[in-house]
Design a protein around this motif. Structure first.
Motif, PDB file in Angstrom:
ATOM      1  N   GLU A  82       0.411   8.647   5.943  1.00 16.76           N
ATOM      2  CA  GLU A  82       1.530   7.585   5.713  1.00 16.76           C
ATOM      3  C   GLU A  82       2.768   8.097   7.081  1.00 16.76           C
ATOM      4  O   GLU A  82       3.269   8.618   6.914  1.00 16.76           O
ATOM      5  N   HIS A  83       3.056   6.398   6.907  1.00 19.38           N
ATOM      6  CA  HIS A  83       4.719   6.147   7.411  1.00 19.38           C
ATOM      7  C   HIS A  83       4.436   6.189   9.339  1.00 19.38           C
ATOM      8  O   HIS A  83       3.156   6.246   9.589  1.00 19.38           O
ATOM      9  N   SER A  84       5.094   6.412  10.397  1.00 23.17           N
ATOM     10  CA  SER A  84       4.898   6.927  11.698  1.00 23.17           C
ATOM     11  C   SER A  84       5.850   7.880  11.592  1.00 23.17           C
ATOM     12  O   SER A  84       5.851   8.725  11.487  1.00 23.17           O
ATOM     13  N   ALA A 112       0.679  -1.059  -0.180  1.00 26.96           N
ATOM     14  CA  ALA A 112      -0.410   0.015  -0.129  1.00 26.96           C
ATOM     15  C   ALA A 112       1.074   0.820   0.012  1.00 26.96           C
ATOM     16  O   ALA A 112      -0.102   2.339  -0.168  1.00 26.96           O
ATOM     17  N   HIS A 113       2.303   1.379  -0.219  1.00 28.60           N
ATOM     18  CA  HIS A 113       2.608   1.931  -0.248  1.00 28.60           C
ATOM     19  C   HIS A 113       4.541   2.090  -1.144  1.00 28.60           C
ATOM     20  O   HIS A 113       5.079   1.590  -0.199  1.00 28.60           O
ATOM     21  N   CYS A 114       4.668   2.465  -1.836  1.00 22.32           N
ATOM     22  CA  CYS A 114       5.655   1.948  -2.415  1.00 22.32           C
ATOM     23  C   CYS A 114       5.913   2.979  -3.553  1.00 22.32           C
ATOM     24  O   CYS A 114       5.311   3.567  -4.212  1.00 22.32           O
ATOM     25  N   HIS A 115       7.370   2.820  -3.930  1.00 22.16           N
ATOM     26  CA  HIS A 115       7.183   4.091  -5.838  1.00 22.16           C
ATOM     27  C   HIS A 115       8.454   3.144  -6.511  1.00 22.16           C
ATOM     28  O   HIS A 115       9.458   2.761  -6.664  1.00 22.16           O
ATOM     29  N   ILE A 116       6.789   2.752  -7.720  1.00 22.80           N
ATOM     30  CA  ILE A 116       7.065   2.114  -8.651  1.00 22.80           C
ATOM     31  C   ILE A 116       8.122   2.501  -9.610  1.00 22.80           C
ATOM     32  O   ILE A 116       9.185   1.659  -9.991  1.00 22.80           O
ATOM     33  N   THR A 166       5.355  -0.573   2.165  1.00 20.28           N
ATOM     34  CA  THR A 166       6.860  -1.030   2.183  1.00 20.28           C
ATOM     35  C   THR A 166       8.003   0.462   2.149  1.00 20.28           C
ATOM     36  O   THR A 166       9.004   0.687   2.527  1.00 20.28           O
ATOM     37  N   ASP A 167       7.160   1.727   1.252  1.00 20.29           N
ATOM     38  CA  ASP A 167       8.091   2.705   0.848  1.00 20.29           C
ATOM     39  C   ASP A 167       9.133   2.231  -0.345  1.00 20.29           C
ATOM     40  O   ASP A 167       9.953   3.015   0.418  1.00 20.29           O
ATOM     41  N   ALA A 168       8.899   1.060  -1.045  1.00 14.47           N
ATOM     42  CA  ALA A 168      10.516   0.298  -1.491  1.00 14.47           C
ATOM     43  C   ALA A 168      10.275   1.473  -2.882  1.00 14.47           C
ATOM     44  O   ALA A 168       9.097   2.104  -3.147  1.00 14.47           O
ATOM     45  N   VAL A 206      -4.731  11.516  -3.819  1.00 11.70           N
ATOM     46  CA  VAL A 206      -4.158  13.173  -3.511  1.00 11.70           C
ATOM     47  C   VAL A 206      -2.984  12.646  -2.957  1.00 11.70           C
ATOM     48  O   VAL A 206      -2.979  12.134  -1.456  1.00 11.70           O
ATOM     49  N   LYS A 207      -1.541  12.442  -3.008  1.00  6.39           N
ATOM     50  CA  LYS A 207      -0.285  12.216  -2.081  1.00  6.39           C
ATOM     51  C   LYS A 207      -0.284  13.343  -1.579  1.00  6.39           C
ATOM     52  O   LYS A 207       0.731  14.385  -2.077  1.00  6.39           O
ATOM     53  N   LEU A 208      -0.148  13.887  -0.138  1.00  5.31           N
ATOM     54  CA  LEU A 208       0.585  15.190   0.298  1.00  5.31           C
ATOM     55  C   LEU A 208       1.827  14.862   0.949  1.00  5.31           C
ATOM     56  O   LEU A 208       2.039  14.098   1.802  1.00  5.31           O
TER      57      LEU A 208
HETATM   58 ZN   LIG Z   1       6.768   7.207   0.107  1.00  2.00          ZN
END
Ligand SMILES: [Zn+2]
Length: 518
Positions: free
Chosen positions: A294-296, A108-112, A424-426, A234-236
């Motif tokens: 997103e993230h902690s 649910a969180h990565c940068h392909i 992952t934030d891969a 939308v990603k903020l």
């Molecule tokens: Zn990210």
């Protein structure tokens, strides 16, 4: 232009020529031997694939249904039952021999479109280009059949999605936002032009990953452009402090900007997801009613704050594995006492074991080697001097502080019934695609049960990305995305490290036959 600049430009020009040629040919890049070519199998159109003797995991309730037959036709699960199949001519039967069946995993969180590299030098160029293709294959190979891309180079993203749709590239379904909706100078607080003189030119072929608006008018126009073509959220980026060593403060949205963004999202039926590491960003997320954090966060949240988050239906994707990776002990001669908790010591050991293992299945090794070499810069320059020396590295202290508070916040969120996703934030340095298993395992070490982790990586993620009516469980009527595992992940979460078969849209991918030829 002075002489030095001219010389530099000329030297770079040669590299640019090769780069441009390579990037222009990107959508049709087939010459890279380390990208596996593989044609999935399955029943023909209109015919049924029966998966028999399946141990089907109900991720919502954490139960197993034994000896099931799953019938799949035209990419959709038609039934899950204890009946024997009534196969007709042209149907296909695959005896799973009591292997375990999970719904397809979701990152649910990565940068392909990001290679997981600390540098974008001409030296690594071809490997980086290869890696951008590999990212797709690596995710699928690990059972991830859907990803949410959290900020991309749009042209590369769409070229590669196009290739996966045509079957030219093995890859997951992609839910995306295109570029980050960030204010000029906001996170990721790095002008690509600062990283490399090549970047400006690269961006003209790849599309810009940062929106970087300057005022409300520009914001409106750019949001309109950015959400065209299938973006679903939308990603903020909500913090006002940089994650980079030696950078400090960065610009943040005004209240007016946020009002504009949330109005636009609501009118266009777009979800909102925000990169947040600090209380400043968290408070704004609560106030504006962000859909997912997103993230902690690097401070302990109060029970009231967590209660408000739950009431407002704000979900979270904690990405603990990237925080663990950024909390680099390499920056210290001796780790400060306040960070020497049992949890952090354990995670440092896990991190060390991982980065020193053979990662050929998860990255081009040249990229990993360069990443490891970069870690020496912490001591060589000192964190506060890195930015001015053009070394763009995450601030370990920042991340160690999140390691102190993030897991505690997360357990409180779980108690409050907040939807917790798994990502992952891969794509960021040292965090590679296809490593959702790392995040899943860390969550169990924090105190989640295996059942909770499996729900998080499937059903909860499906909710967060707005697809729970289509994916996230093995149920009649859903898209036939599944992961076949040899061992029971409810008992042993490490079973998710190596699926035997991955099924996407009803097609079978034999993982053993998709190897990286390094
Ligand atoms: Zn990210």
């Amino acid at each position: 232009m002075n002489k030095n600049t001219f010389n530099l430009t000329r030297r770079e020009l040669l590299r640019n020529a090769a780069l441009s040629a390579a990037l222009l040919s990107l959508p049709n890049l087939t010459g890279f031997t380390s990208i596996p070519q593989y044609q999935p199998t399955g029943a023909p159109a209109g015919k049924t694939l029966y998966l028999t003797n399946a141990e089907v995991i109900d991720v919502v309730r954490g139960l197993i249904f034994s000896n099931q037959t799953i019938a799949v036709r035209d990419g959709i699960i038609r039934s899950v039952s204890s009946w024997s199949p009534e196969a007709r001519e042209g149907d296909m039967v695959l005896d799973l021999k009591n292997q375990y069946v999970l719904p397809g995993l979701i990152d649910a969180h990565c940068h392909i479109t990001m290679p997981g590299a600390s540098e974008l030098s001409a030296r690594l160029l071809l490997d980086v280009l290869t890696q951008l293709k590999r990212n797709f294959v690596q995710q699928m190979r690990q059972g991830v059949t859907t990803i949410r891309d959290m900020g991309a180079m749009p042209k590369i993203l769409h070229a590669n999605i196009g290739q996966t749709k045509k079957g030219e590239l093995i890859g997951p379904r992609v839910v995306y936002c295109n570029s980050f909706t960030n204010i000029q100078g906001g996170h990721p607080d790095l002008d690509p032009g600062e990283i490399s003189i090549l970047a400006g030119l690269v961006m003209s072929f790849t599309g810009h990953s940062n929106m970087w608006f300057k005022d409300t008018e520009e914001l409106k126009e750019k949001m309109r452009q950015n959400s065209a073509g299938g973006a679903s959220f939308v990603k903020l980026t909500m913090d006002k402090i940089s994650v980079l060593c030696g950078k400090g403060k960065i610009p943040a949205y005004s209240d007016e900007h946020l009002k504009t963004i949330f109005n636009f999202a609501q009118k266009n039926n777009l979800a909102t997801a925000g990169h947040i590491h600090t209380k400043f960003g968290f408070d704004r997320a609560l106030r504006f009613g962000l859909d997912s954090i997103e993230h902690s966060i690097n401070e302990l949240l109060s029970p009231e704050e967590i209660e408000t988050m739950a009431k407002k239906n704000i979900a979270t994707v904690p990405t603990v594995s990237v925080i663990q990776m950024m909390a680099a002990p390499e920056a210290y001669d001796e780790l400060p006492k306040k960070y020497r908790t049992d949890f952090i010591e354990q995670e440092i050991a896990e991190r060390r074991k991982y980065i020193n293992s053979n990662l050929a299945e998860f990255t081009e090794l040249s990229i990993h080697k360069a990443n490891l070499a970069h870690l020496a810069n912490y001591k060589k320059y000192g964190c506060e001097n890195l930015y001015k020396n053009k070394k763009y590295m995450a601030n370990p202290e920042f991340y160690f502080n999140i390691m102190l508070t993030g897991p505690k916040n997360l357990l409180a969120m779980k108690e409050a019934g907040i939807v917790i996703g798994c990502g992952t934030d891969a794509g960021v340095p040292l965090t590679y695609h296809g490593t959702l298993w790392r995040e899943m395992e860390i969550l169990t070490r924090i105190g989640f049960s295996n059942a909770e982790v499996l729900r998080s990586a499937t059903f909860n993620n499906a909710k967060i990305i707005g697809m729970v009516d289509k994916i996230g469980t093995v149920d009649t009527g859903k898209i036939a995305d599944m992961v076949i595992l040899k061992e029971n992940p409810l008992k042993k979460i490490e079973a998710c490290r190596r699926p035997s078969v991955v099924i996407k849209d009803g097609k079978l991918y034999d993982v053993g036959k998709i190897a990286f030829g390094t």
